[in-house]
Design a protein around this motif. Structure first.
Motif, PDB file in Angstrom:
ATOM      1  N   PRO A   1       0.813  -1.233   0.000  1.00  8.82           N
ATOM      2  CA  PRO A   1       0.000   0.000   0.000  1.00  8.82           C
ATOM      3  C   PRO A   1       0.840   1.274   0.000  1.00  8.82           C
ATOM      4  CG  PRO A   1      -0.880  -1.584   1.574  1.00  8.82           C
ATOM      5  CD  PRO A   1       0.439  -2.130   1.114  1.00  8.82           C
ATOM      6  N   MET A   2       1.939   1.284   0.769  1.00  8.36           N
ATOM      7  CA  MET A   2       2.797   2.463   0.784  1.00  8.36           C
ATOM      8  C   MET A   2       3.497   2.652  -0.554  1.00  8.36           C
ATOM      9  SD  MET A   2       4.540   2.754   4.571  1.00  8.36           S
ATOM     10  CE  MET A   2       5.256   1.112   4.575  1.00  8.36           C
ATOM     11  N   MET A   3       3.889   1.554  -1.182  1.00  8.30           N
ATOM     12  CA  MET A   3       4.533   1.647  -2.490  1.00  8.30           C
ATOM     13  C   MET A   3       3.578   2.218  -3.534  1.00  8.30           C
ATOM     14  SD  MET A   3       6.499  -2.034  -2.300  1.00  8.30           S
ATOM     15  CE  MET A   3       6.992  -2.030  -4.025  1.00  8.30           C
ATOM     16  N   VAL A   4       2.313   1.799  -3.474  1.00  6.51           N
ATOM     17  CA  VAL A   4       1.305   2.327  -4.399  1.00  6.51           C
ATOM     18  C   VAL A   4       1.091   3.816  -4.151  1.00  6.51           C
ATOM     19  CG1 VAL A   4      -1.119   2.212  -5.066  1.00  6.51           C
ATOM     20  CG2 VAL A   4       0.161   0.101  -4.677  1.00  6.51           C
ATOM     21  N   LEU A   5       1.002   4.196  -2.862  1.00  2.00           N
ATOM     22  CA  LEU A   5       0.820   5.615  -2.525  1.00  2.00           C
ATOM     23  C   LEU A   5       1.979   6.449  -3.044  1.00  2.00           C
ATOM     24  CD1 LEU A   5      -0.443   7.098   0.794  1.00  2.00           C
ATOM     25  CD2 LEU A   5       1.748   7.853  -0.089  1.00  2.00           C
ATOM     26  N   ILE A   6       3.194   5.966  -2.851  1.00  2.00           N
ATOM     27  CA  ILE A   6       4.374   6.697  -3.310  1.00  2.00           C
ATOM     28  C   ILE A   6       4.374   6.811  -4.828  1.00  2.00           C
ATOM     29  CG2 ILE A   6       6.897   6.602  -3.475  1.00  2.00           C
ATOM     30  CD1 ILE A   6       6.882   5.319  -0.676  1.00  2.00           C
ATOM     31  N   ALA A   7       4.023   5.722  -5.508  1.00  2.00           N
ATOM     32  CA  ALA A   7       4.002   5.734  -6.978  1.00  2.00           C
ATOM     33  C   ALA A   7       3.007   6.758  -7.501  1.00  2.00           C
ATOM     34  CB  ALA A   7       3.671   4.336  -7.499  1.00  2.00           C
ATOM     35  N   TYR A   8       1.805   6.807  -6.913  1.00  2.00           N
ATOM     36  CA  TYR A   8       0.782   7.718  -7.404  1.00  2.00           C
ATOM     37  C   TYR A   8       1.025   9.165  -6.979  1.00  2.00           C
ATOM     38  CZ  TYR A   8      -2.302   4.431  -9.672  1.00  2.00           C
ATOM     39  OH  TYR A   8      -2.837   3.517 -10.554  1.00  2.00           O
ATOM     40  N   SER A   9       1.990   9.393  -6.085  1.00  2.00           N
ATOM     41  CA  SER A   9       2.356  10.774  -5.783  1.00  2.00           C
ATOM     42  C   SER A   9       3.100  11.419  -6.950  1.00  2.00           C
ATOM     43  CB  SER A   9       3.220  10.828  -4.525  1.00  2.00           C
ATOM     44  OG  SER A   9       4.509  10.273  -4.765  1.00  2.00           O
ATOM     45  N   PHE A  10       3.556  10.594  -7.902  1.00  2.00           N
ATOM     46  CA  PHE A  10       4.233  11.092  -9.105  1.00  2.00           C
ATOM     47  C   PHE A  10       3.325  11.018 -10.330  1.00  2.00           C
ATOM     48  CE2 PHE A  10       7.587   9.340  -6.346  1.00  2.00           C
ATOM     49  CZ  PHE A  10       8.388  10.461  -6.198  1.00  2.00           C
ATOM     50  N   ASN A  11       2.047  10.738 -10.126  1.00  2.00           N
ATOM     51  CA  ASN A  11       1.111  10.582 -11.230  1.00  2.00           C
ATOM     52  C   ASN A  11       0.606  11.940 -11.711  1.00  2.00           C
ATOM     53  OD1 ASN A  11      -0.697   9.551 -13.079  1.00  2.00           O
ATOM     54  ND2 ASN A  11      -2.266   9.095 -11.545  1.00  2.00           N
ATOM     55  N   ASP A  12       0.668  12.169 -13.001  1.00  2.00           N
ATOM     56  CA  ASP A  12       0.243  13.443 -13.588  1.00  2.00           C
ATOM     57  C   ASP A  12      -1.266  13.439 -13.834  1.00  2.00           C
ATOM     58  OD1 ASP A  12       0.345  15.975 -14.585  1.00  2.00           O
ATOM     59  OD2 ASP A  12       1.131  15.401 -16.556  1.00  2.00           O
ATOM     60  N   SER A  13      -2.009  13.148 -12.779  1.00  2.00           N
ATOM     61  CA  SER A  13      -3.466  13.128 -12.867  1.00  2.00           C
ATOM     62  C   SER A  13      -4.045  13.336 -11.479  1.00  2.00           C
ATOM     63  CB  SER A  13      -3.959  11.787 -13.432  1.00  2.00           C
ATOM     64  OG  SER A  13      -5.362  11.675 -13.332  1.00  2.00           O
ATOM     65  N   ARG A  14      -5.141  14.039 -11.395  1.00  2.00           N
ATOM     66  CA  ARG A  14      -5.790  14.246 -10.101  1.00  2.00           C
ATOM     67  C   ARG A  14      -6.613  13.046  -9.684  1.00  2.00           C
ATOM     68  NH1 ARG A  14      -5.033  19.031  -7.949  1.00  2.00           N
ATOM     69  NH2 ARG A  14      -6.444  18.384  -6.285  1.00  2.00           N
ATOM     70  N   ILE A  15      -6.766  12.082 -10.584  1.00  2.00           N
ATOM     71  CA  ILE A  15      -7.539  10.879 -10.287  1.00  2.00           C
ATOM     72  C   ILE A  15      -6.574   9.724 -10.048  1.00  2.00           C
ATOM     73  CG2 ILE A  15      -9.320   9.292 -11.102  1.00  2.00           C
ATOM     74  CD1 ILE A  15     -10.330  11.516 -12.917  1.00  2.00           C
ATOM     75  N   ASN A  16      -6.623   9.140  -8.873  1.00  2.00           N
ATOM     76  CA  ASN A  16      -5.686   8.063  -8.536  1.00  2.00           C
ATOM     77  C   ASN A  16      -5.965   6.778  -9.300  1.00  2.00           C
ATOM     78  OD1 ASN A  16      -4.029   9.376  -6.648  1.00  2.00           O
ATOM     79  ND2 ASN A  16      -5.591   9.183  -5.064  1.00  2.00           N
ATOM     80  N   ALA A  17      -7.135   6.682  -9.917  1.00  2.00           N
ATOM     81  CA  ALA A  17      -7.506   5.431 -10.583  1.00  2.00           C
ATOM     82  C   ALA A  17      -6.816   5.244 -11.930  1.00  2.00           C
ATOM     83  CB  ALA A  17      -9.023   5.375 -10.777  1.00  2.00           C
ATOM     84  N   GLU A  18      -6.210   6.310 -12.468  1.00  2.00           N
ATOM     85  CA  GLU A  18      -5.560   6.178 -13.768  1.00  2.00           C
ATOM     86  C   GLU A  18      -4.191   6.846 -13.753  1.00  2.00           C
ATOM     87  OE1 GLU A  18      -7.699   8.201 -16.795  1.00  2.00           O
ATOM     88  OE2 GLU A  18      -8.143   9.948 -15.548  1.00  2.00           O
ATOM     89  N   TRP A  19      -3.289   6.274 -14.546  1.00  2.00           N
ATOM     90  CA  TRP A  19      -1.923   6.791 -14.634  1.00  2.00           C
ATOM     91  C   TRP A  19      -1.766   7.573 -15.931  1.00  2.00           C
ATOM     92  CZ3 TRP A  19       2.241   7.022 -11.451  1.00  2.00           C
ATOM     93  CH2 TRP A  19       3.471   7.390 -12.026  1.00  2.00           C
ATOM     94  N   LYS A  20      -1.315   8.840 -15.826  1.00  2.00           N
ATOM     95  CA  LYS A  20      -1.190   9.680 -17.011  1.00  2.00           C
ATOM     96  C   LYS A  20       0.228  10.166 -17.258  1.00  2.00           C
ATOM     97  CE  LYS A  20      -5.875  11.436 -17.559  1.00  2.00           C
ATOM     98  NZ  LYS A  20      -6.717  12.643 -17.722  1.00  2.00           N
ATOM     99  N   GLY A  21       1.178   9.645 -16.488  1.00  2.00           N
ATOM    100  CA  GLY A  21       2.548  10.069 -16.704  1.00  2.00           C
ATOM    101  C   GLY A  21       3.228  10.540 -15.432  1.00  2.00           C
ATOM    102  N   PHE A  22       4.535  10.744 -15.534  1.00  2.00           N
ATOM    103  CA  PHE A  22       5.355  11.106 -14.372  1.00  2.00           C
ATOM    104  C   PHE A  22       5.406  12.619 -14.222  1.00  2.00           C
ATOM    105  CE2 PHE A  22       9.345  12.224 -12.347  1.00  2.00           C
ATOM    106  CZ  PHE A  22       9.382  11.357 -11.270  1.00  2.00           C
ATOM    107  N   THR A  23       5.292  13.093 -12.962  1.00  2.00           N
ATOM    108  CA  THR A  23       5.400  14.516 -12.680  1.00  2.00           C
ATOM    109  C   THR A  23       5.855  14.743 -11.245  1.00  2.00           C
ATOM    110  OG1 THR A  23       4.226  16.630 -12.691  1.00  2.00           O
ATOM    111  CG2 THR A  23       3.002  14.722 -11.926  1.00  2.00           C
ATOM    112  N   LEU A  24       6.440  15.922 -11.028  1.00  2.00           N
ATOM    113  CA  LEU A  24       6.853  16.320  -9.683  1.00  2.00           C
ATOM    114  C   LEU A  24       6.081  17.540  -9.185  1.00  2.00           C
ATOM    115  CD1 LEU A  24      10.744  16.000  -9.985  1.00  2.00           C
ATOM    116  CD2 LEU A  24       9.228  14.475  -8.735  1.00  2.00           C
ATOM    117  N   HIS A  25       5.085  17.984  -9.969  1.00  2.00           N
ATOM    118  CA  HIS A  25       4.467  19.256  -9.605  1.00  2.00           C
ATOM    119  C   HIS A  25       3.575  19.154  -8.376  1.00  2.00           C
ATOM    120  CE1 HIS A  25       0.346  18.571 -11.063  1.00  2.00           C
ATOM    121  NE2 HIS A  25       0.888  17.948 -12.093  1.00  2.00           N
ATOM    122  N   TRP A  26       3.152  17.940  -7.988  1.00  2.00           N
ATOM    123  CA  TRP A  26       2.373  17.808  -6.749  1.00  2.00           C
ATOM    124  C   TRP A  26       3.249  18.138  -5.533  1.00  2.00           C
ATOM    125  CZ3 TRP A  26      -2.078  18.130  -8.585  1.00  2.00           C
ATOM    126  CH2 TRP A  26      -2.502  17.383  -9.675  1.00  2.00           C
TER     127      TRP A  26
END
Length: 259
Positions: A19-44
């Motif tokens: 669960p922590m690994m998933v949370l960390i991965a989606y902190s770099f997701n370029d989407s406001r929706i956690n259900a889909e992956w749209k690319g890597f970003t650091l702007h969050w």
């Protein structure tokens, strides 16, 4: 049997940390929706670090954790020395009471402290959080420092006394340096427990004393967003780093744990 146990251990670790690994991965997701992956970003992370409310909560957590660590480490170390060196009436009962804050559920401790503060008329805020954190942290300091004392033996102290050192000189130049890895480890663990605490802080916090875990909780109530993932990841990294440092300082010079 050996392969089965090793595989089982890895499955347990995966269950705990996935669960922590998933949370960390989606902190770099370029989407406001956690259900889909749209690319890597650091702007969050950039958004979180530029949020004044987040910075205020982080400063509160840091200040509370630093004061708690300093006071709890000093008091807990002195307590451990007294328990280790001296024999007195009801010592067994006192030893048992030391472990009580570790065993009592956080929600009960938080509620009891809230009642205490309200009865004595102490206004809820940073001061009450610090007092509460010191209360439950001292037990952890005593446990770690006591383990270090048990592994040290008394040979060096006796040798220093035989050579004419005073009790204070023996403590300053012999006991304290030998005890320091355990003290530092206890301090790091105390800092981690304080900066990570939510339940007890929730009961005894007041206006202007929102800590980082409390702020994350307030954000979650409005829905899980990438900012929460980024903020949680920062907190996880800080805690893991402190725990690793704590383990390093718990090791003796031969690399073995004194516990």
């Amino acid at each position: 049997m050996k392969k089965f146990l090793i595989s089982y251990s890895w499955l347990v670790l995966l269950f705990l940390y996935l669960p922590m690994m998933v949370l960390i991965a989606y902190s770099f997701n370029d989407s406001r929706i956690n259900a889909e992956w749209k690319g890597f970003t650091l702007h969050w992370y950039s958004d979180v670090l530029q949020n004044p409310d987040v910075l205020s909560a982080f400063v509160n957590s840091l200040l509370i954790a630093l004061v708690t660590t300093l006071v709890a480490t000093v008091l807990g170390t002195l307590f451990a020395l007294a328990l280790h060196r001296y024999t007195y009436r009801f010592k067994g009962a006192l030893d048992g009471l030391v472990y009580l804050p570790i065993l009592v559920p956080d929600i009960l401790m938080g509620l009891s402290l809230l009642i205490l503060f309200s009865q004595i008329g102490l206004e809820l805020g940073k001061t009450t959080i610090i007092i509460a954190h010191i209360t439950f942290s001292i037990s952890f300091v005593v446990v770690i420092v006591s383990a270090r004392l048990a592994s040290m033996g008394k040979e060096l102290e006796e040798a220093a006394n035989d050579l004419g050192a005073s009790p204070w000189q023996t403590f300053r130049y012999v006991t304290l340096p030998s005890l320091m890895p355990g003290v530092i480890s206890a301090a790091l663990l105390t800092f981690t427990l304080s900066i990570d605490d939510f339940v007890i802080s929730f009961f005894v916090s007041g206006p202007g004393s929102t800590t980082l875990p409390l702020y994350i909780y307030s954000m979650v109530k409005r829905g899980v967003t990438p900012e929460i993932n980024a903020l949680s990841t920062i907190l996880i990294v800080i805690i893991i780093a402190l725990m690793l440092l704590s383990q390093v300082f718990q090791k003796d010079k031969r690399g073995r744990l004194p516990l």
